[in-house]
Structure formats: structure tokens, C-alpha cells
Design an enzyme around this catalytic site. Sequence first.
Site, mmCIF file in Angstrom:
data_model
loop_
_atom_site.group_PDB
_atom_site.id
_atom_site.type_symbol
_atom_site.label_atom_id
_atom_site.label_comp_id
_atom_site.label_asym_id
_atom_site.label_seq_id
_atom_site.Cartn_x
_atom_site.Cartn_y
_atom_site.Cartn_z
ATOM 1 N N ASP A 185 0.876 -1.178 0.000
ATOM 2 C CA ASP A 185 0.000 0.000 0.000
ATOM 3 C C ASP A 185 0.914 1.229 0.000
ATOM 4 O O ASP A 185 0.956 1.999 0.962
ATOM 5 C CB ASP A 185 -0.906 0.005 1.239
ATOM 6 C CG ASP A 185 -1.923 1.157 1.215
ATOM 7 O OD1 ASP A 185 -1.949 1.922 0.224
ATOM 8 O OD2 ASP A 185 -2.676 1.300 2.192
ATOM 9 N N ASP A 199 1.617 1.181 7.886
ATOM 10 C CA ASP A 199 0.470 0.653 7.139
ATOM 11 C C ASP A 199 0.854 -0.580 6.309
ATOM 12 O O ASP A 199 0.736 -0.587 5.084
ATOM 13 C CB ASP A 199 -0.097 1.772 6.237
ATOM 14 C CG ASP A 199 -1.579 1.606 5.982
ATOM 15 O OD1 ASP A 199 -2.149 0.601 6.428
ATOM 16 O OD2 ASP A 199 -2.158 2.484 5.313
ATOM 17 N N ASN A 225 2.108 6.766 3.637
ATOM 18 C CA ASN A 225 2.657 5.618 4.371
ATOM 19 C C ASN A 225 4.178 5.622 4.441
ATOM 20 O O ASN A 225 4.783 4.742 5.052
ATOM 21 C CB ASN A 225 2.131 4.310 3.768
ATOM 22 C CG ASN A 225 0.633 4.170 3.983
ATOM 23 O OD1 ASN A 225 0.100 4.733 4.933
ATOM 24 N ND2 ASN A 225 -0.033 3.455 3.105
#
EC number: 2.7.1.95
Length: 232
Positions: free
Chosen positions: A139, A158, A144
Amino acid sequence: MPRLVWTNERGGTTFRIGDRFLKWNPRNTGIDLDAERLRLEWAVQYHSVPRVLGAGADEEAQWLITSALRGSGAVTEAWIGRPLEAARAIGRGLRLLHDALPVAECPFQWAVQARVGHRVATEELRVPPVDKLVVCHGDPCSPNTIIADDGSPAGHVDMGSLGVADRWADLAVASMNLDYNYGAGWEDAFFDAYGIRKDEYRVGYYRFLWDNEDSIGVSSVVTRELGLLGLR
Ligand SMILES: Nc1ncnc2c1ncn2[C@@H]1O[C@H](COP(=O)(O)OP(=O)(O)OP(=O)(O)O)[C@@H](O)[C@H]1O
Ligand SMILES: [Mg+2]
């Protein structure tokens, strides 16, 4: 005092409490924080990711408590105003992650077939030949990556989708996401910082997959678009 720092699209929230972060995720979101806990506990052996300090669940939700990485998210005010440095940190950070995590030891997969829910025969997916198998973030959207005050990448958060895949699965999405967060024009800096030349075909494939993975094999519209892209 807990401070709300993030609300995601599915109603999950993240709070900062001193030097800890608390992620709280309602049961109906389709996200499993236990999957993230397992991946963090594995990845922390090799790379700068939050340390898991606690986890729990009740009928309503799951939660995860982690240590704070030092620095700030790449889409906080400080870095939105410095997009070139942010794009470089995101590219360099992804390279560090791909170089650090050992594929042979990784118990998690992020293969195309699994991502589309095994609804389409493998040969029909026309997955591009693998350039390089790495442990992908899964992701790699801009927020992130955590950036240190000096502009160097400080680590990643994350990690719930982390798994082995072609590195272009991450590269395609991380580069696409720059436009959304900083406006157009930062992609070259990102690829330079990673140390790679953009592969248009693999980028196109994995961006399409990212945008449509939930519906590939379910919707005829998506099947037609795959055809237009020459991916079927
Ligand atoms: N341990 C940590 N150290 C530093 N920052 C953190 C930490 N955990 C979370 N954050 C911050 O909180 C934000 C939200 O956390 P995270 O990305 O894990 O939540 P999410 O709800 O899964 O996000 P998304 O909307 O991408 O699905 C991150 O972008 C980061 O800025
Ligand atoms: Mg996030």
C-alpha cells in the site's frame, strides 16, 4: 491526551498518544488489523517499521498499538510544501524497503492471482514477466512513508498488505499517488531516487490492477478495459 491524526476511507481511525499510535478499525471494513500485526512483527526485524506494543479486539472493532516512528508522514503540511524532497524520500524509502526485506524468508504473498481473488485463470491475467521479486509494501501511497526532519526516509507504516510480488506492483502505485498528493511533475524525481527507469508497460498493468482488483473477473466493463489496455 489522544489526538486523532487520521481517518481512512472505510471509517478506521488512528490516534497519537504520546510516543504511541493507536489504530482502531471497525469490524465491517474488510480490513484485518491482525494481518497488519503479523506483517509488522516480521518486517521490524529488517526495516524501520513501527514496533507492535499491543493489539486487541471486541465485537465492534480491532485495534493495534505501535511505537511512533520519528519524523512525519509524507503528506503532512511540512512535506506537502516540499514536494521534490518528499518525492525523493518516497522513492529512496521504497528502494531501502525492497533491498532490506528478504524474499526467501517472507511468509506473505501479494501475487496478482491472490489480489483478484482467484476469480480469473492465471493465463488470462497476462501478468507481465517478473522484473524482480521483492517484498512489496503493498500500500505504497505517499502518506505511508515517514520522512525525517532532514528529508531522509525514516520508515514505513500501514503494512497490512505486505508480501512478495514484482517490485513494479509497488512502483506503479507509489508513483501514481504522487500526482494525487503533490500535483503533477514529481514522478521523475521518484524514479531517480529509487534508481530505476520507468517501465511503462508494467506501470500501466499494475496501476490498472490497483484501480480494479476488486472487480476484475466480476464486471464485464472491467473485462473490456483490460482488452483496451492490451492486457488480455
Ligand atoms: N507508528 C507510527 N509512527 C508514525 N506515524 C504513524 C504510525 N502509525 C500511524 N502513523 C501515522 O498515521 C497515519 C495513518 O496510519 P495508517 O496509514 O497505518 O492508517 P490507515 O487507516 O491504514 O491508512 P489508509 O488510509 O492509508 O488505509 C499514517 O499515514 C502516519 O502518518
Ligand atoms: Mg495509510
